[in-house]
Design a protein around this motif. Structure first.
Motif, PDB file in Angstrom:
ATOM      1  N   ALA A 167      35.637  52.481  28.004  1.00 18.81           N
ATOM      2  CA  ALA A 167      35.326  51.050  27.969  1.00 18.81           C
ATOM      3  C   ALA A 167      35.782  50.430  29.290  1.00 18.81           C
ATOM      4  O   ALA A 167      36.952  50.557  29.669  1.00 18.81           O
ATOM      5  N   ALA A 168      34.860  49.794  29.994  1.00 18.78           N
ATOM      6  CA  ALA A 168      35.178  49.159  31.271  1.00 18.78           C
ATOM      7  C   ALA A 168      34.598  47.751  31.296  1.00 18.78           C
ATOM      8  O   ALA A 168      33.443  47.544  30.902  1.00 18.78           O
ATOM      9  N   VAL A 169      35.391  46.795  31.751  1.00 11.74           N
ATOM     10  CA  VAL A 169      34.958  45.397  31.847  1.00 11.74           C
ATOM     11  C   VAL A 169      35.280  44.897  33.242  1.00 11.74           C
ATOM     12  O   VAL A 169      36.442  44.949  33.678  1.00 11.74           O
ATOM     13  N   SER A 170      34.266  44.408  33.955  1.00 10.99           N
ATOM     14  CA  SER A 170      34.489  43.857  35.299  1.00 10.99           C
ATOM     15  C   SER A 170      34.730  42.357  35.198  1.00 10.99           C
ATOM     16  O   SER A 170      34.117  41.661  34.381  1.00 10.99           O
ATOM     17  N   MET A 171      35.637  41.859  36.037  1.00 10.65           N
ATOM     18  CA  MET A 171      36.064  40.465  35.990  1.00 10.65           C
ATOM     19  C   MET A 171      35.674  39.746  37.288  1.00 10.65           C
ATOM     20  O   MET A 171      35.541  40.371  38.346  1.00 10.65           O
ATOM     21  N   ASN A 172      35.542  38.407  37.198  1.00  9.49           N
ATOM     22  CA  ASN A 172      35.344  37.630  38.411  1.00  9.49           C
ATOM     23  C   ASN A 172      36.688  37.147  38.944  1.00  9.49           C
ATOM     24  O   ASN A 172      37.750  37.474  38.393  1.00  9.49           O
ATOM     25  N   GLU A 173      36.654  36.362  39.990  1.00  7.99           N
ATOM     26  CA  GLU A 173      37.905  35.928  40.634  1.00  7.99           C
ATOM     27  C   GLU A 173      38.733  35.000  39.743  1.00  7.99           C
ATOM     28  O   GLU A 173      39.934  34.834  39.959  1.00  7.99           O
ATOM     29  N   LYS A 174      38.107  34.403  38.731  1.00 10.79           N
ATOM     30  CA  LYS A 174      38.830  33.531  37.801  1.00 10.79           C
ATOM     31  C   LYS A 174      39.384  34.291  36.599  1.00 10.79           C
ATOM     32  O   LYS A 174      40.007  33.693  35.711  1.00 10.79           O
ATOM     33  N   GLY A 175      39.158  35.604  36.551  1.00 10.49           N
ATOM     34  CA  GLY A 175      39.660  36.406  35.454  1.00 10.49           C
ATOM     35  C   GLY A 175      38.785  36.382  34.222  1.00 10.49           C
ATOM     36  O   GLY A 175      39.241  36.727  33.128  1.00 10.49           O
ATOM     37  N   HIS A 176      37.515  35.987  34.381  1.00 11.64           N
ATOM     38  CA  HIS A 176      36.580  35.948  33.257  1.00 11.64           C
ATOM     39  C   HIS A 176      35.699  37.204  33.273  1.00 11.64           C
ATOM     40  O   HIS A 176      35.317  37.679  34.341  1.00 11.64           O
ATOM     41  N   ILE A 178      32.549  39.557  33.307  1.00  7.94           N
ATOM     42  CA  ILE A 178      31.180  39.397  33.781  1.00  7.94           C
ATOM     43  C   ILE A 178      30.268  40.463  33.171  1.00  7.94           C
ATOM     44  O   ILE A 178      29.250  40.146  32.566  1.00  7.94           O
ATOM     45  N   LYS A 179      30.655  41.709  33.322  1.00  8.70           N
ATOM     46  CA  LYS A 179      29.850  42.805  32.795  1.00  8.70           C
ATOM     47  C   LYS A 179      30.748  43.844  32.144  1.00  8.70           C
ATOM     48  O   LYS A 179      31.937  43.940  32.460  1.00  8.70           O
ATOM     49  N   MET A 180      30.156  44.635  31.257  1.00  9.49           N
ATOM     50  CA  MET A 180      30.907  45.733  30.657  1.00  9.49           C
ATOM     51  C   MET A 180      30.037  46.982  30.615  1.00  9.49           C
ATOM     52  O   MET A 180      28.812  46.916  30.619  1.00  9.49           O
ATOM     53  N   ARG A 181      30.706  48.120  30.582  1.00  2.00           N
ATOM     54  CA  ARG A 181      30.026  49.402  30.500  1.00  2.00           C
ATOM     55  C   ARG A 181      30.801  50.294  29.544  1.00  2.00           C
ATOM     56  O   ARG A 181      31.943  50.651  29.815  1.00  2.00           O
ATOM     57  N   PHE A 182      30.203  50.609  28.407  1.00  2.00           N
ATOM     58  CA  PHE A 182      30.799  51.513  27.438  1.00  2.00           C
ATOM     59  C   PHE A 182      30.006  52.812  27.474  1.00  2.00           C
ATOM     60  O   PHE A 182      28.809  52.811  27.194  1.00  2.00           O
ATOM     61  N   SER A 183      30.674  53.905  27.809  1.00  5.51           N
ATOM     62  CA  SER A 183      29.986  55.180  28.008  1.00  5.51           C
ATOM     63  C   SER A 183      30.665  56.291  27.230  1.00  5.51           C
ATOM     64  O   SER A 183      31.882  56.484  27.346  1.00  5.51           O
ATOM     65  N   GLU A 274      23.162  49.249  23.892  1.00  2.00           N
ATOM     66  CA  GLU A 274      22.546  48.021  23.385  1.00  2.00           C
ATOM     67  C   GLU A 274      23.495  46.837  23.525  1.00  2.00           C
ATOM     68  O   GLU A 274      23.110  45.767  24.023  1.00  2.00           O
ATOM     69  N   PHE A 275      24.749  47.004  23.100  1.00  2.00           N
ATOM     70  CA  PHE A 275      25.702  45.901  23.175  1.00  2.00           C
ATOM     71  C   PHE A 275      26.001  45.532  24.622  1.00  2.00           C
ATOM     72  O   PHE A 275      26.154  44.343  24.944  1.00  2.00           O
ATOM     73  N   CYS A 276      26.100  46.527  25.503  1.00  2.00           N
ATOM     74  CA  CYS A 276      26.372  46.243  26.914  1.00  2.00           C
ATOM     75  C   CYS A 276      25.214  45.478  27.551  1.00  2.00           C
ATOM     76  O   CYS A 276      25.421  44.515  28.290  1.00  2.00           O
ATOM     77  N   PHE A 277      23.987  45.913  27.284  1.00  2.00           N
ATOM     78  CA  PHE A 277      22.807  45.263  27.850  1.00  2.00           C
ATOM     79  C   PHE A 277      22.769  43.786  27.471  1.00  2.00           C
ATOM     80  O   PHE A 277      22.514  42.913  28.313  1.00  2.00           O
ATOM     81  N   LYS A 278      23.034  43.491  26.211  1.00  2.00           N
ATOM     82  CA  LYS A 278      22.973  42.110  25.740  1.00  2.00           C
ATOM     83  C   LYS A 278      24.146  41.289  26.267  1.00  2.00           C
ATOM     84  O   LYS A 278      23.989  40.112  26.641  1.00  2.00           O
ATOM     85  N   PHE A 279      25.330  41.886  26.324  1.00  2.00           N
ATOM     86  CA  PHE A 279      26.497  41.160  26.838  1.00  2.00           C
ATOM     87  C   PHE A 279      26.324  40.836  28.321  1.00  2.00           C
ATOM     88  O   PHE A 279      26.645  39.722  28.764  1.00  2.00           O
ATOM     89  N   ASN A 280      25.815  41.788  29.090  1.00  2.00           N
ATOM     90  CA  ASN A 280      25.674  41.594  30.533  1.00  2.00           C
ATOM     91  C   ASN A 280      24.634  40.540  30.894  1.00  2.00           C
ATOM     92  O   ASN A 280      24.590  40.084  32.035  1.00  2.00           O
ATOM     93  N   ARG A 281      23.804  40.155  29.939  1.00  2.00           N
ATOM     94  CA  ARG A 281      22.766  39.146  30.178  1.00  2.00           C
ATOM     95  C   ARG A 281      22.906  37.960  29.225  1.00  2.00           C
ATOM     96  O   ARG A 281      21.941  37.263  28.953  1.00  2.00           O
ATOM     97  N   ARG A 282      24.103  37.721  28.758  1.00  2.00           N
ATOM     98  CA  ARG A 282      24.349  36.725  27.719  1.00  2.00           C
ATOM     99  C   ARG A 282      24.225  35.294  28.216  1.00  2.00           C
ATOM    100  O   ARG A 282      24.113  34.366  27.406  1.00  2.00           O
ATOM    101  N   PHE A 283      24.252  35.083  29.542  1.00  2.00           N
ATOM    102  CA  PHE A 283      24.253  33.720  30.060  1.00  2.00           C
ATOM    103  C   PHE A 283      22.892  33.036  29.946  1.00  2.00           C
ATOM    104  O   PHE A 283      22.797  31.817  30.096  1.00  2.00           O
ATOM    105  N   ASN A 284      21.837  33.816  29.724  1.00  2.00           N
ATOM    106  CA  ASN A 284      20.502  33.218  29.576  1.00  2.00           C
ATOM    107  C   ASN A 284      19.749  33.958  28.487  1.00  2.00           C
ATOM    108  O   ASN A 284      19.026  34.912  28.737  1.00  2.00           O
ATOM    109  N   LEU A 285      19.938  33.514  27.246  1.00  2.00           N
ATOM    110  CA  LEU A 285      19.372  34.193  26.094  1.00  2.00           C
ATOM    111  C   LEU A 285      17.846  34.152  26.085  1.00  2.00           C
ATOM    112  O   LEU A 285      17.190  35.066  25.598  1.00  2.00           O
ATOM    113  N   GLU A 286      17.267  33.087  26.667  1.00  2.00           N
ATOM    114  CA  GLU A 286      15.813  32.949  26.658  1.00  2.00           C
ATOM    115  C   GLU A 286      15.131  34.013  27.504  1.00  2.00           C
ATOM    116  O   GLU A 286      14.010  34.424  27.202  1.00  2.00           O
ATOM    117  N   THR A 287      15.769  34.480  28.565  1.00  2.00           N
ATOM    118  CA  THR A 287      15.142  35.473  29.439  1.00  2.00           C
ATOM    119  C   THR A 287      15.413  36.902  28.980  1.00  2.00           C
ATOM    120  O   THR A 287      14.859  37.842  29.541  1.00  2.00           O
TER     121      THR A 287
END
Length: 314
Positions: A167-176, A178-183, A274-287
């Motif tokens: 399980a890997a989660v990448s963070m931005n400079e604010k500590g939030h 951004i993306k995850m990769r579960f392999s 599936e969960f990673c794909f949806k989480f990594n694109r969660r900021f714009n559900l319509e697209t």
């Protein structure tokens, strides 16, 4: 208390989806525009002049006379189901927060369970392959996780029948996050983690992990690594260094347990994808719907035998 903007997105309503993709012609037109945004190009010679055959739904190149269908070379290739069924399946997979089981998908699509299962697994495979093309970078929290196995007796790393995954989660400079990769991996060994890091991490990334020796493998993949010995136990998951990766592990496991009756170990990589794909694109559900359509265009045809071969690789 302010609402979470990501969580309370409107997404695509069923009424809007029907107006956009309710007919086979609408789905065909959208797929054509996404495959060839600058107009049709022959896959054989790249010529842009063509004609459509009246006897069969094929495009024929005016130069080399190569014939191609709209779905040739994509995930939809050789499917007997109409595109509107595929688009509806993509809509249901992308707009459901916690996922949808193959059984429920078959009820919504009006297909057999076996057909719905194949659709779901093909789409999950497309999600996984598309995400795997882009490595994580920046500051990354890393942890070892297990799925499945016996419900009683030995737990954790010593338990039998469990499938290990990273399980890997990448963070931005604010500590939030951004993306995850579960392999899924074969085991937590230095060689295995080195191979994983070379495939999924961009060089010079900063990786924070616990003291498990195998995580030293990321250093051999040209990434910076800082190990923090946690000592194990319940208190170790509360450390701020691993806050987000532990939250995401918990969320994914809870969602999988709540949505699916059972997940076989050989199918686990697709469900994680599936969960990673949806989480990594969660900021714009319509697209999200069209992003999965695009990923399906990029994916190679996947008949049943290739689905089984893909399982054998993990």
């Amino acid at each position: 208390m302010a609402k979470n903007k990501v969580q309370f997105q409107k997404g695509i309503s069923i009424h809007k989806f029907i107006s956009m993709y309710g007919t086979e012609e609408q789905c065909q037109q959208r797929l054509f525009a996404m495959r060839w945004p600058n107009g049709y190009q022959c896959p054989q010679c790249s010529h842009d002049k063509y004609c459509q055959l009246k006897s069969r739904p094929l495009y024929q190149c005016n130069r080399c006379h190569h014939q191609a269908s709209l779905t040739a070379g994509t995930l939809f290739s050789a499917s007997k189901l109409p595109l509107k069924i595929w688009f509806l399946a993509i809509y249901l997979l992308t707009q459901e927060k916690n996922g949808i089981s193959a059984l429920e998908l078959s009820r919504q699509l009006g297909t057999s369970y076996n057909a719905a299962w194949r659709i779901k697994h093909k789409l999950m495979q497309a999600m996984k392959e598309f995400d795997d093309k882009t490595p994580l970078d920046g500051y990354i929290q890393l942890d070892d996780v297990y799925w499945g196995g016996v419900k009683r007796g030995t737990r954790g790393r010593g338990a039998k029948g469990k499938r290990p995954f990273v399980a890997a989660v990448s963070m931005n400079e604010k500590g939030h996050p951004i993306k995850m990769r579960f392999s899924a991996v074969e085991g937590f060994k230095i060689k295995e983690l080195t191979a994983w890091a070379k495939s999924h991490l961009r060089p010079k990334s900063l990786v924070i992990s616990d003291g498990l020796p195998c995580f030293k493998g990321v250093e051999q993949a040209d990434s910076f690594h800082h190990a923090i010995v946690t000592g194990g136990g319940a208190s170790s998951v509360e450390l701020p260094y691993f806050q987000w990766v532990n939250i995401m592990i918990s969320n994914v496991k809870n969602s999988m347990h709540g949505t699916y009756h059972a997940i076989g170990k050989k199918h686990l990589p697709r469900y994680l994808g599936e969960f990673c794909f949806k989480f990594n694109r969660r900021f714009n559900l319509e697209t999200l719907l069209e992003q999965l359509v695009f990923a399906s265009i990029q994916a190679a045809p996947m008949p049943q035998r290739l689905l089984k071969l893909a399982e054998a690789r993990w």
